[in-house]
Design a protein around this motif. Structure first.
Motif, mmCIF file in Angstrom:
data_model
loop_
_atom_site.group_PDB
_atom_site.id
_atom_site.type_symbol
_atom_site.label_atom_id
_atom_site.label_comp_id
_atom_site.label_asym_id
_atom_site.label_seq_id
_atom_site.Cartn_x
_atom_site.Cartn_y
_atom_site.Cartn_z
ATOM 1 N N LEU A 292 0.830 -1.202 0.000
ATOM 2 C CA LEU A 292 0.000 0.000 0.000
ATOM 3 C C LEU A 292 0.866 1.254 0.000
ATOM 4 N N GLY A 293 1.958 1.254 0.774
ATOM 5 C CA GLY A 293 2.844 2.414 0.813
ATOM 6 C C GLY A 293 3.422 2.735 -0.551
ATOM 7 N N GLU A 294 3.772 1.698 -1.310
ATOM 8 C CA GLU A 294 4.310 1.915 -2.657
ATOM 9 C C GLU A 294 3.263 2.554 -3.564
ATOM 10 N N ALA A 295 2.022 2.060 -3.478
ATOM 11 C CA ALA A 295 0.942 2.633 -4.298
ATOM 12 C C ALA A 295 0.630 4.054 -3.864
ATOM 13 N N LEU A 296 0.677 4.297 -2.562
ATOM 14 C CA LEU A 296 0.398 5.639 -2.056
ATOM 15 C C LEU A 296 1.492 6.613 -2.493
ATOM 16 N N GLY A 297 2.730 6.154 -2.570
ATOM 17 C CA GLY A 297 3.819 7.006 -3.047
ATOM 18 C C GLY A 297 3.610 7.433 -4.492
#
Length: 400
Positions: A292-297
């Motif tokens: 999720l953090g990668e997508a949010l970035g």
């Protein structure tokens, strides 16, 4: 920078001068002499206005100073809890109600869950019942919704509400009521408490919404829909609550996070359990959160191109997950940034965590109170009636 005093009629000058004093004291305690220097007001005017604010209970006197030159002075402070407002978030699965004082302290908070299919009548009636015994002394109640808010609620897809005039349901509340989009109210609270002039506030929970402040002004758009970036269309094929297919929040919402964790073989049944597992170092929980953090970035890289904020604040339930999102979010943002400055774009969680939208609701009234120098109170004709400006120490004021 404190408020500047402008020319105008006597009451307007008084209001602006009081506002200047309060804004300077929000930065820290000062003596009367220091207030005079910083505001440019005569010492006699400062003394008169400070006496008013002391009598109204907004200020208190503290320790004496011992300057190397000149006479000792008495420090003036904003009085803790002198004024407060109520804030509420009507979320998809539950409601949060809290009291926030004018210095930003959460005095108390209550939360309750409800049927996701409960309608506005049921939810607002429960909120009214919770507010009734707690309304005394409050400046007002600001409540937030995950949807497009103008004079009426145009659309709240995750609640299943569309084109609603909620004002008739507010007539039974015992104080002034205002409603706002959750992300926009949260963004305004950042401006009010921290003075940020260019920021994007991302509310990430069941859905995804953004409040954008540019040069100190909240972007609303023609219909109040500015910032509904969760409904940007992408290549996905999942149906969104709004009725379309491929909206961004179907990939970034925390419901998708939980589903991904379970697809990996994780055992968390809800977000609280997932957060608990992450804190224990569970590898499947951490893997889902890193994804999720990668997508949010990537999302923030696009957001930076669209609005070029100086700061991004992450609120909603995602604020509590932020320590487990941050590393992959930062790597992704650096990899996908359009301009060099965006590679180091500051991103931080809201200090209020999942309470932030309700804090934003309360700040609608607190900001107005400070803007008018503490000379504003709601007239008896509430919820659509006119505002009446009176000192809170007057017989008619809330501080009576």
């Amino acid at each position: 920078m404190g408020a500047r005093v402008r020319k105008g009629d006597t009451q307007e000058i008084r209001r602006l001068n009081r506002r200047a004093i309060l804004e300077h004291l929000r930065q820290g305690p000062l003596t009367r002499a220091e207030l005079s220097r910083r505001t440019g007001l005569a010492k006699s005017a400062i003394s008169r206005l400070v006496d008013e604010l002391l009598q109204e209970g907004l200020l208190e006197e503290g320790a004496f100073t011992s300057p190397p030159l000149g006479r000792p002075g008495t420090l003036l402070h904003l009085r803790p809890r002198a004024r407060f407002a109520l804030g509420a978030e009507l979320g998809v699965e539950g409601t949060v109600l809290l009291a926030l004082d004018w210095r930003g302290e959460v005095l108390w908070a209550r939360e309750w869950r409800h049927d996701p299919h409960a309608g506005p009548e049921e939810r607002l009636d429960r909120l009214r019942q919770e507010v009734l015994p707690r309304a005394t002394g409050a400046l007002g109640l600001g409540f937030t919704l995950p949807g497009v808010v103008g004079d009426r609620l145009l659309l709240a897809p995750n609640l299943g509400w569309r084109d609603l005039d909620l004002r008739p349901l507010l007539s039974g509340f015992p104080l002034a009521v205002a409603m706002e989009n959750d992300a926009k109210a949260s963004a305004l609270s950042e401006v009010f408490f921290h003075g940020e002039a260019n920021l994007a506030y991302v509310v990430l929970s069941t859905g995804l919404g953004v409040g954008v402040v540019a040069e100190g002004r909240l972007l609303r758009g023609a219909n109040g829909a500015a910032g509904e970036l969760g409904h940007w269309l992408g290549p996905g094929e999942r149906a969104c609550a709004c009725g379309r297919v491929g909206c961004l929040e179907t990939a970034l919402g925390l419901g998708t996070l939980l589903a991904h964790h379970q697809a990996l073989g994780g055992r968390a049944e809800d977000l609280e359990a997932l957060l608990h597992l992450a804190r224990q170092g569970d590898p499947l929980a951490l893997q889902a959160l890193a994804h999720l953090g990668e997508a949010l970035g990537r999302f923030l890289a696009n957001l930076a191109v669209a609005y070029d904020p100086a700061l991004v604040v992450v609120g909603g339930k995602a604020a509590e997950f932020f320590p487990f999102l941050e590393a992959s979010l930062r790597r992704s943002l650096e990899a996908h940034a359009f301009v060099e400055a965006h590679r180091a774009l500051p991103v931080r969680p809201s200090v209020y965590g999942h309470l932030a939208p309700a804090v934003g609701g309360a700040s609608l009234f607190l900001a107005r109170f400070l803007e008018l120098g503490g000379l504003w109170a709601e007239s008896p004709r509430r919820n659509g009636g006119r505002y009446e400006e009176v000192a809170f120490g007057d017989r008619r004021g809330l501080g009576a």
